[in-house]
Design a protein around this motif. Structure first.
Motif, PDB file in Angstrom:
ATOM      1  N   ILE A  75       0.762  -1.298  -0.008  1.00 36.86           N
ATOM      2  CA  ILE A  75      -0.159   0.028  -0.059  1.00 36.86           C
ATOM      3  C   ILE A  75       0.923   1.107   0.164  1.00 36.86           C
ATOM      4  N   SER A  76       2.224   1.091   0.213  1.00 37.96           N
ATOM      5  CA  SER A  76       3.062   2.347   0.339  1.00 37.96           C
ATOM      6  C   SER A  76       3.463   2.665  -1.114  1.00 37.96           C
ATOM      7  N   GLU A  77       3.746   3.866  -1.415  1.00 34.28           N
ATOM      8  CA  GLU A  77       4.224   4.466  -2.577  1.00 34.28           C
ATOM      9  C   GLU A  77       5.523   3.650  -3.194  1.00 34.28           C
ATOM     10  N   SER A  78       5.587   3.861  -4.526  1.00 35.69           N
ATOM     11  CA  SER A  78       6.814   3.471  -5.042  1.00 35.69           C
ATOM     12  C   SER A  78       8.033   4.130  -4.682  1.00 35.69           C
ATOM     13  N   ILE A  79       9.273   3.955  -5.112  1.00 35.85           N
ATOM     14  CA  ILE A  79      10.399   4.466  -4.650  1.00 35.85           C
ATOM     15  C   ILE A  79      10.402   5.880  -5.232  1.00 35.85           C
ATOM     16  N   TRP A  80      10.065   5.961  -6.595  1.00 36.45           N
ATOM     17  CA  TRP A  80      10.069   7.330  -7.442  1.00 36.45           C
ATOM     18  C   TRP A  80       9.041   8.070  -6.900  1.00 36.45           C
ATOM     19  N   THR A  81       7.615   7.520  -6.807  1.00 38.95           N
ATOM     20  CA  THR A  81       6.484   8.263  -6.370  1.00 38.95           C
ATOM     21  C   THR A  81       6.702   8.914  -4.848  1.00 38.95           C
ATOM     22  N   GLU A  82       7.382   7.916  -3.922  1.00 41.73           N
ATOM     23  CA  GLU A  82       7.734   8.496  -2.576  1.00 41.73           C
ATOM     24  C   GLU A  82       8.635   9.596  -2.736  1.00 41.73           C
ATOM     25  N   ALA A  83       9.821   9.421  -3.708  1.00 41.08           N
ATOM     26  CA  ALA A  83      10.561  10.651  -3.610  1.00 41.08           C
ATOM     27  C   ALA A  83      10.009  11.829  -4.060  1.00 41.08           C
ATOM     28  N   VAL A  84       9.130  11.904  -5.119  1.00 41.44           N
ATOM     29  CA  VAL A  84       8.418  12.969  -5.752  1.00 41.44           C
ATOM     30  C   VAL A  84       7.476  13.584  -4.706  1.00 41.44           C
ATOM     31  N   THR A  85       6.753  12.788  -3.821  1.00 43.07           N
ATOM     32  CA  THR A  85       5.868  13.141  -2.755  1.00 43.07           C
ATOM     33  C   THR A  85       6.531  13.735  -1.726  1.00 43.07           C
ATOM     34  N   ASP A  86       7.735  13.410  -1.431  1.00 39.83           N
ATOM     35  CA  ASP A  86       8.493  14.148  -0.331  1.00 39.83           C
ATOM     36  C   ASP A  86       8.651  15.719  -0.667  1.00 39.83           C
ATOM     37  N   ILE A  87       8.828  15.756  -2.015  1.00 39.19           N
ATOM     38  CA  ILE A  87       9.152  17.346  -2.484  1.00 39.19           C
ATOM     39  C   ILE A  87       8.009  18.157  -2.677  1.00 39.19           C
ATOM     40  N   ILE A  88       6.717  17.415  -3.261  1.00 46.26           N
ATOM     41  CA  ILE A  88       5.922  18.327  -3.541  1.00 46.26           C
ATOM     42  C   ILE A  88       4.367  18.194  -2.537  1.00 46.26           C
ATOM     43  N   ALA A  89       4.303  17.124  -2.073  1.00 47.82           N
ATOM     44  CA  ALA A  89       3.107  16.996  -0.953  1.00 47.82           C
ATOM     45  C   ALA A  89       3.559  17.132   0.462  1.00 47.82           C
ATOM     46  N   PHE A 101      15.488  19.569   2.132  1.00 46.29           N
ATOM     47  CA  PHE A 101      16.053  20.848   2.093  1.00 46.29           C
ATOM     48  C   PHE A 101      15.434  21.944   3.029  1.00 46.29           C
ATOM     49  N   ASN A 102      16.168  22.973   3.377  1.00 46.12           N
ATOM     50  CA  ASN A 102      15.568  23.981   4.253  1.00 46.12           C
ATOM     51  C   ASN A 102      15.065  25.031   3.350  1.00 46.12           C
ATOM     52  N   PRO A 103      13.722  25.379   4.032  1.00 46.95           N
ATOM     53  CA  PRO A 103      12.840  26.436   3.084  1.00 46.95           C
ATOM     54  C   PRO A 103      13.606  27.749   2.617  1.00 46.95           C
ATOM     55  N   GLN A 104      14.423  28.230   3.924  1.00 51.01           N
ATOM     56  CA  GLN A 104      15.156  29.332   3.669  1.00 51.01           C
ATOM     57  C   GLN A 104      16.366  29.233   2.418  1.00 51.01           C
ATOM     58  N   ASP A 105      16.727  27.979   2.214  1.00 53.74           N
ATOM     59  CA  ASP A 105      17.810  27.928   1.361  1.00 53.74           C
ATOM     60  C   ASP A 105      17.634  28.726  -0.071  1.00 53.74           C
ATOM     61  N   ASN A 106      18.730  29.035  -0.742  1.00 55.98           N
ATOM     62  CA  ASN A 106      18.308  29.689  -2.030  1.00 55.98           C
ATOM     63  C   ASN A 106      18.082  28.759  -2.966  1.00 55.98           C
ATOM     64  N   PRO A 107      17.363  29.272  -4.082  1.00 55.97           N
ATOM     65  CA  PRO A 107      17.052  28.333  -5.133  1.00 55.97           C
ATOM     66  C   PRO A 107      18.098  27.209  -5.808  1.00 55.97           C
ATOM     67  N   GLY A 108      19.468  27.507  -5.913  1.00 59.09           N
ATOM     68  CA  GLY A 108      20.344  26.812  -6.158  1.00 59.09           C
ATOM     69  C   GLY A 108      20.588  25.493  -5.448  1.00 59.09           C
ATOM     70  N   GLY A 116      19.375  15.655  -5.671  1.00 62.83           N
ATOM     71  CA  GLY A 116      20.330  14.538  -4.809  1.00 62.83           C
ATOM     72  C   GLY A 116      19.241  13.790  -4.267  1.00 62.83           C
ATOM     73  N   HIS A 117      18.231  14.064  -3.814  1.00 63.51           N
ATOM     74  CA  HIS A 117      17.313  13.206  -3.488  1.00 63.51           C
ATOM     75  C   HIS A 117      16.708  12.205  -4.252  1.00 63.51           C
ATOM     76  N   PHE A 118      16.387  12.815  -5.590  1.00 65.34           N
ATOM     77  CA  PHE A 118      15.892  11.925  -6.668  1.00 65.34           C
ATOM     78  C   PHE A 118      16.784  10.566  -7.103  1.00 65.34           C
ATOM     79  N   VAL A 119      18.279  11.347  -7.191  1.00 65.27           N
ATOM     80  CA  VAL A 119      19.211  10.449  -7.502  1.00 65.27           C
ATOM     81  C   VAL A 119      19.427   9.135  -6.739  1.00 65.27           C
ATOM     82  N   GLU A 120      19.487   9.558  -5.379  1.00 66.58           N
ATOM     83  CA  GLU A 120      19.734   8.614  -4.247  1.00 66.58           C
ATOM     84  C   GLU A 120      18.529   7.769  -4.133  1.00 66.58           C
TER      85      GLU A 120
END
Length: 375
Positions: A75-89, A101-108, A116-120
């Motif tokens: 019932i859990s997300e797939s590896i790629w879906t989970e990584a995308v959900t970490d960033i978006i949702a 990442f820290n919300p106060q980080d600069n865009p770069g 790096g999170h997606f690649v890992e």
């Protein structure tokens, strides 16, 4: 230990230097899917031995946890879906609460950490495992430079090489683990205090008995938080934490707080001058008298009683709210039944009839008519 190893089959080890280690045998156990639910239930029952709520509650809780873990791969997300959900949702946080990442980080920097999170997440095998294996060999610096990771931990080649086959031994580090427990403790203390301030400082009219109820509820939660942290400190000592390591791990707590927990003394919530001022201002805004003044004596008595409570007690003490109205239970027990009066003359005549008379030959209905001629 890690959350994913909580209900695993663990093999304890002690090395030549006396350090505790453990092997998560569930990684190599082909029958873990079948044995893990049973182990989860047993762990839940064992953890609930001192909570005084009955073994059945612990058994049911363990059943639900084991069912959840059993269904997790399906019932859990797939590896790629989970990584995308970490960033978006999840706003840059993993399902376990780690920050990508820290919300106060600069865009770069944000883009670099996201990629790096997606690649890992998509790396074959285990990148972290390969990094640890690299660090365990001082002469090899392919994936990771130096002997220590970013947290200052060093790894042994034998342990990491055995991890390739599911038998990696993990060193128990009570110093580092206790720091996380301190963070959990501080969060629990804040949330316990909020149970009082959020309820009592809503802004609208508040009754004095509601203030006392909120104070009792907040201290009930705080008692559980302090009691759990006392267990964590005791466990760290069993695992061999030094006195210096204990001080460093708990340096974010005051000496008074550590001393009281060490001596099993419960420190109840103290209503600060700022909170008292907030009560007065809220009451003035709505043109009401300050309810804290009425509740002050009751709160003082409860605080004094709680300050004598030991953390060794299995449960929070049962304290009645003295400002609640006392309900007197009066049972409705009528003195007389709603039956017709008995003719005493007839009763006297009946008593004069001996047992061999015709009274014994009468039916029940006839006997009732004799006793109750008006009914």
């Amino acid at each position: 230990m890690a959350d994913w190893s909580k209900n695993s089959t663990l093999l304890p080890i002690k090395d030549e230097e006396g350090n505790f280690k453990y092997v998560d045998f569930s990684h190599a156990n082909a029958y873990d899917t079948l044995s893990r639910p049973i182990q989860t239930v047993l762990n839940s029952v064992a953890d609930g031995r001192t909570d005084e709520d009955g073994i059945m509650n612990d058994f049911i809780g363990g059943m639900f946890t084991s069912m959840k873990e059993f269904a997790q791969p399906f019932i859990s997300e797939s590896i790629w879906t989970e990584a995308v959900t970490d960033i978006i949702a999840r706003g840059g946080k993993t399902r376990d609460g780690f920050q990508v990442f820290n919300p106060q980080d600069n865009p770069g920097d944000k883009a670099y950490k996201i990629m790096g999170h997606f690649v890992e997440a998509q790396m074959p095998f285990s990148l972290n495992q390969l990094k640890r294996l690299d660090q365990s060999i001082e002469s090899v610096d392919v994936l990771q430079k130096g002997k220590f990771d970013k947290y200052g931990q060093a790894y042994e080649f034998g342990d990491e090489f055995a991890g390739l086959f599911g038998f990696r031994s993990v060193k128990v580090n009570p110093d580092r683990t206790l720091k996380y427990k301190v963070a959990d403790y501080q969060r629990g203390v804040r949330e316990s205090r909020q149970l009082f301030t959020r309820e009592a400082l809503k802004g609208g009219p508040v009754e004095p008995n509601e203030i006392v109820d909120a104070y009792l509820n907040a201290n009930r939660a705080l008692f559980s938080v302090r009691k759990n942290f006392k267990s964590d400190v005791d466990a760290a000592r069993v695992l061999g934490i030094t006195q210096n390591g204990l001080r460093n791990s708990t340096d974010r707590l005051s000496n008074v707080e550590i001393s009281s927990i060490d001596n099993n003394v419960f420190r109840p919530i103290n209503i600060s001058p700022e909170i008292r001022q907030a009560f007065a201002e809220n009451a003035a805004k709505i043109g009401e008298s300050n309810p804290l003044i009425v509740a002050a004596d009751a709160l003082g008595q409860i605080q004094q009683q709680l300050s004598r409570t030991s953390l060794l007690e299995p449960e929070f003490p049962l304290i009645e709210n003295p400002l609640l109205p006392i309900m007197e239970d009066t049972l409705a027990t009528p003195n007389t039944l709603n039956l017709p009066n008995i003719n005493s003359n007839i009763v006297g005549n009946v008593n004069n009839i001996n047992s061999g008379s015709q009274l014994s030959n009468l039916s029940t209905e006839q006997k009732l008519r004799i006793l109750f001629p008006q009914g």
